[in-house]
Write a protein that holds these residues in place. Structure first.
Motif, short mmCIF file in Angstrom:
data_model
loop_
_atom_site.label_atom_id
_atom_site.label_comp_id
_atom_site.label_asym_id
_atom_site.label_seq_id
_atom_site.Cartn_x
_atom_site.Cartn_y
_atom_site.Cartn_z
N GLU A 39 134.81 9.40 -51.49
CA GLU A 39 135.47 8.84 -52.67
C GLU A 39 134.67 7.69 -53.27
O GLU A 39 134.54 7.58 -54.49
N GLN A 88 130.38 14.22 -63.39
CA GLN A 88 131.76 14.70 -63.40
C GLN A 88 131.84 16.14 -62.90
O GLN A 88 132.84 16.54 -62.29
N GLY A 141 139.84 4.16 -59.85
CA GLY A 141 139.68 3.86 -58.44
C GLY A 141 140.16 2.46 -58.12
O GLY A 141 140.39 1.64 -59.02
N TYR A 172 134.43 7.19 -66.99
CA TYR A 172 134.87 5.83 -67.31
C TYR A 172 136.26 5.92 -67.92
O TYR A 172 136.58 6.85 -68.66
N CYS A 209 131.50 15.92 -59.12
CA CYS A 209 132.78 15.46 -58.55
C CYS A 209 133.81 16.58 -58.53
O CYS A 209 134.58 16.71 -57.57
N ASN A 239 133.26 7.26 -57.16
CA ASN A 239 133.69 6.26 -58.15
C ASN A 239 132.86 4.97 -58.13
O ASN A 239 133.26 3.95 -58.69
N HIS A 240 131.70 5.03 -57.51
CA HIS A 240 130.73 3.93 -57.56
C HIS A 240 131.22 2.63 -56.92
O HIS A 240 130.92 1.54 -57.39
N THR A 241 131.95 2.76 -55.82
CA THR A 241 132.35 1.59 -55.06
C THR A 241 131.68 1.57 -53.68
O THR A 241 132.11 0.85 -52.78
N TYR A 249 136.97 3.29 -63.67
CA TYR A 249 136.23 4.52 -63.40
C TYR A 249 137.03 5.40 -62.46
O TYR A 249 137.65 4.91 -61.49
N GLY A 250 137.06 6.69 -62.74
CA GLY A 250 137.70 7.66 -61.86
C GLY A 250 136.65 8.41 -61.07
O GLY A 250 135.80 7.82 -60.42
N PHE A 251 136.68 9.74 -61.15
CA PHE A 251 135.67 10.57 -60.50
C PHE A 251 134.78 11.18 -61.58
O PHE A 251 135.05 12.25 -62.11
N TYR A 281 127.83 0.93 -60.97
CA TYR A 281 127.35 2.28 -61.28
C TYR A 281 126.11 2.57 -60.44
O TYR A 281 125.20 1.76 -60.37
#
Length: 287
Positions: free
Chosen positions: A84, A46, A241, A256, A49, A88-90, A251-253, A132
């Motif tokens: 991004e 965090q 996200g 969770y 980020c 956010n783990h995408t 999840y954001g940046f 993640y």
């Protein structure tokens, strides 16, 4: 079986509880106190980020930029990964901390760690799943590319000094604080030393911050107003996200995001095989 613990509870900006328990080192019987420094592992994400968002506020990048804009010679499948998606783990990356230690973490430079991760195929095309991952490690490399300075120096100047977090650092094997707690794990009914990890891995942008309870209180309070980030950046930290399908993820940046018993919770933990655990939880509806 917790050797030592530092704990704070903050409500509506006021410190309701700030307590220390147990021992920072079992051999010397050193107690945990206000000077004890802990490895917070993945809670680092965090903070990294937030560093990216500061660079976006500076106009030096956009979170929609592709990773390949800043890092060269990436695999073809990585070309569409965005900043991004790393946040956010995408991105489709795996979490290399799940891999066998000898293979990944014997590497003693960021470049070698990066190359080791690139040898594995993505778990899914960027933006089409949530898993993640070690994405924020690459955010650190982006920060260094843009600023021309080391990730640790950037965090110190832009975040730690700004918030007067004077006992917070990115791990550096050449200047380890004397008050750094010793890590332990519980094994076969006894405490034993945590695993040894190469210094380069310990200082990565996804796990590398070490800090005290008092400084983490300063970090938490800074998320209540604009003393570090502007309102748009703060909002994005805690905004779920979305995948390319439009479906949201929990999840954001670096946080969770979920509901439990109808209460909204922003949360992240950190667990290190070196023998540390950490957690930060925010309950916005309750202050």
């Amino acid at each position: 079986h917790i050797p030592g613990l530092a704990l704070a509870i903050i409500k509506n900006g006021n410190i309701e509880k700030k307590s220390y328990y147990g021992l920072a080192d079992l051999e010397s019987r050193t107690p945990v106190d206000s000077n004890t420094v802990f490895e917070i592992a993945s809670m680092t994400k965090q903070i990294t980020c937030a560093g990216i968002l500061l660079l976006q506020e500076d106009g030096l990048l956009s979170t929609s930029d592709k990773l390949s804009t800043y890092l060269q010679d990436l695999p073809a499948a990585w070309k569409e990964i965005t900043i991004e998606q790393l946040m956010n783990h995408t991105s489709g990356l795996r979490d290399d901390w799940d891999e066998p230690t000898p293979y990944f973490f014997a590497n003693n430079t960021d470049r070698k760690l990066s190359i080791a991760q690139q040898e594995y195929p993505l778990l899914f095309p960027p933006g089409e799943g949530f898993q993640y991952s070690s994405g924020p490690f690459f955010l650190g490399l982006v920060i260094e590319k843009i600023t021309g300075t080391h990730y640790a120096h950037f965090l110190k100047k832009r975040i730690f000094e700004k918030l007067k977090m004077s006992d917070t650092y990115v791990y550096d094997s050449t200047s380890i604080p004397k008050t750094l707690a010793t890590g332990y794990r519980w094994n076969r009914e006894k405490h034993e030393a945590g695993s040894t990890i190469p210094a380069t891995a310990l200082s990565r942008a996804d796990v590398g911050v070490i800090t005290t309870l008092s400084d983490m209180i300063k970090w938490s309070l800074a998320l209540n107003d604009n003393r570090l980030l502007n309102s748009e950046s703060l909002k994005s930290l805690f905004t779920p996200g979305r995948l390319k399908t439009g479906h949201s993820i929990p999840y954001g940046f670096g946080w969770y995001i979920y509901f439990f018993r109808d209460q909204l919770i922003f949360e992240h933990g950190g667990a290190f095989r070196t023998g540390f655990n950490s957690r930060i939880s925010r309950f916005p509806d309750a202050g």
